[in-house]
Design a protein around this motif. Sequence first.
Motif, short mmCIF file in Angstrom:
data_model
loop_
_atom_site.label_atom_id
_atom_site.label_comp_id
_atom_site.label_asym_id
_atom_site.label_seq_id
_atom_site.Cartn_x
_atom_site.Cartn_y
_atom_site.Cartn_z
N TYR A 68 0.82 -1.22 0.00
CA TYR A 68 0.00 0.00 0.00
C TYR A 68 0.85 1.27 0.00
CZ TYR A 68 -4.06 -2.89 1.30
OH TYR A 68 -5.07 -3.82 1.33
N LYS A 70 2.98 3.13 -1.85
CA LYS A 70 3.44 3.17 -3.24
C LYS A 70 4.78 3.90 -3.40
CE LYS A 70 -0.07 0.88 -4.71
NZ LYS A 70 0.12 -0.55 -4.77
N ASP A 165 -11.31 2.86 5.33
CA ASP A 165 -10.10 2.47 4.59
C ASP A 165 -9.19 1.59 5.47
OD1 ASP A 165 -8.02 2.22 2.84
OD2 ASP A 165 -7.67 4.38 2.60
N LYS A 167 -6.17 0.59 4.51
CA LYS A 167 -4.76 0.71 4.11
C LYS A 167 -3.93 1.33 5.23
CE LYS A 167 -5.58 1.45 -0.81
NZ LYS A 167 -6.97 1.96 -0.75
N TYR A 168 -2.80 0.69 5.52
CA TYR A 168 -1.86 1.29 6.48
C TYR A 168 -1.20 2.49 5.80
CZ TYR A 168 0.83 -2.23 3.89
OH TYR A 168 1.35 -3.01 2.90
N TRP A 169 -0.69 3.41 6.62
CA TRP A 169 -0.10 4.63 6.07
C TRP A 169 0.98 5.15 6.99
CZ3 TRP A 169 -1.06 9.22 8.96
CH2 TRP A 169 -1.99 9.07 9.99
N HIS A 176 4.30 4.40 11.37
CA HIS A 176 3.48 3.53 10.52
C HIS A 176 2.13 3.29 11.23
CE1 HIS A 176 3.10 0.29 7.45
NE2 HIS A 176 2.43 -0.33 8.40
#
Length: 192
Positions: A68, A70, A165, A167-169, A176
Motif C-alpha cells: 500500500y 506506493k 479504509d 490501508k496502512y499509512w 506507521h
Amino acid sequence: MIKDLILKNRSYRRFHENVKIPKELLLEWIDLARQSPSGKNMQPLKYVLSCEPETNNKIFPNLSWAGYLKDWQGPQEGERPSAYIIMLLDTQIRKEIDCDHGIAAQSILLGAVESGFGGCIVHNVNRTSVSAALKIPERYKILMCIALGKPNEKVILENLGGNGDIKYWRDAESAHHVPKRPLEEIILDFGN
Ligand SMILES: Cc1cc2nc3c(=O)[nH]c(=O)nc-3n(C[C@H](O)[C@H](O)[C@H](O)COP(=O)(O)O)c2cc1C
C-alpha cells in the motif's frame, strides 16, 4: 501478558540491521512453532534459516514490502532484516496445507517479540528465485518468508476511520499507522 505481546507484535519492516540475531534464538522461536497445532498432526512445515549477511543478501531482493505504500520500495541498507526464516511445506508429508503456517508464523513472531526483536510475514516472495538462490529442492514449497530484526520504527494501531479504509499509512514523522476494524464490526449477531 499475552495482550502486551500481541499488541507489540506488529509487522515491522525497518530494523537496526547491525543488530544480529544469534542462530540459537531463531531455533528457540522455531521450537515454539514446532510445538504449535498442526492439522491431523502431520507437521509438514520445515524451515531454512538465514542470519548471515551473505545469505540475507540472497533473500532480500526477492521480497515485496508494504504494497500500500506506493512511494516506499522497502527498507534501505542499514534498516534491512538481520535474519530470515523461510517456511517450507514438505510435499512428501502433505501436498496442501490447512492453516498450520499461519499459526506457526504467529508463534515465531511472538517468540521474537518476547526476546526484544520483531518481524514481518512476507508472503509476496519470488519463490522461484529464492528456491534457486538457496538451493531448496523441488520437494519443498516456499510458504512464506519471515523477516526478522531489531525493530527501528514506530507502529501505531488505530481503529478504522469513518471512510472504512484499511490501508496502512505513514505520517510526516514516518510512524506507521495500521487501521483495525473495531470489535463491534467483527462480532456478528444473527439473532440466534
Ligand atoms: C498472510 C500474510 C501475508 C503478508 N504478506 C506481506 C508481504 O508480502 N509484504 C509485507 O510487507 N507485509 C506482508 N504482511 C504483513 C501485513 O501487511 C500486516 O500484517 C498488516 O498490514 C497489518 O499490520 P500488523 O501486522 O502490524 O497488524 C503479510 C501478513 C500476512 C498475515
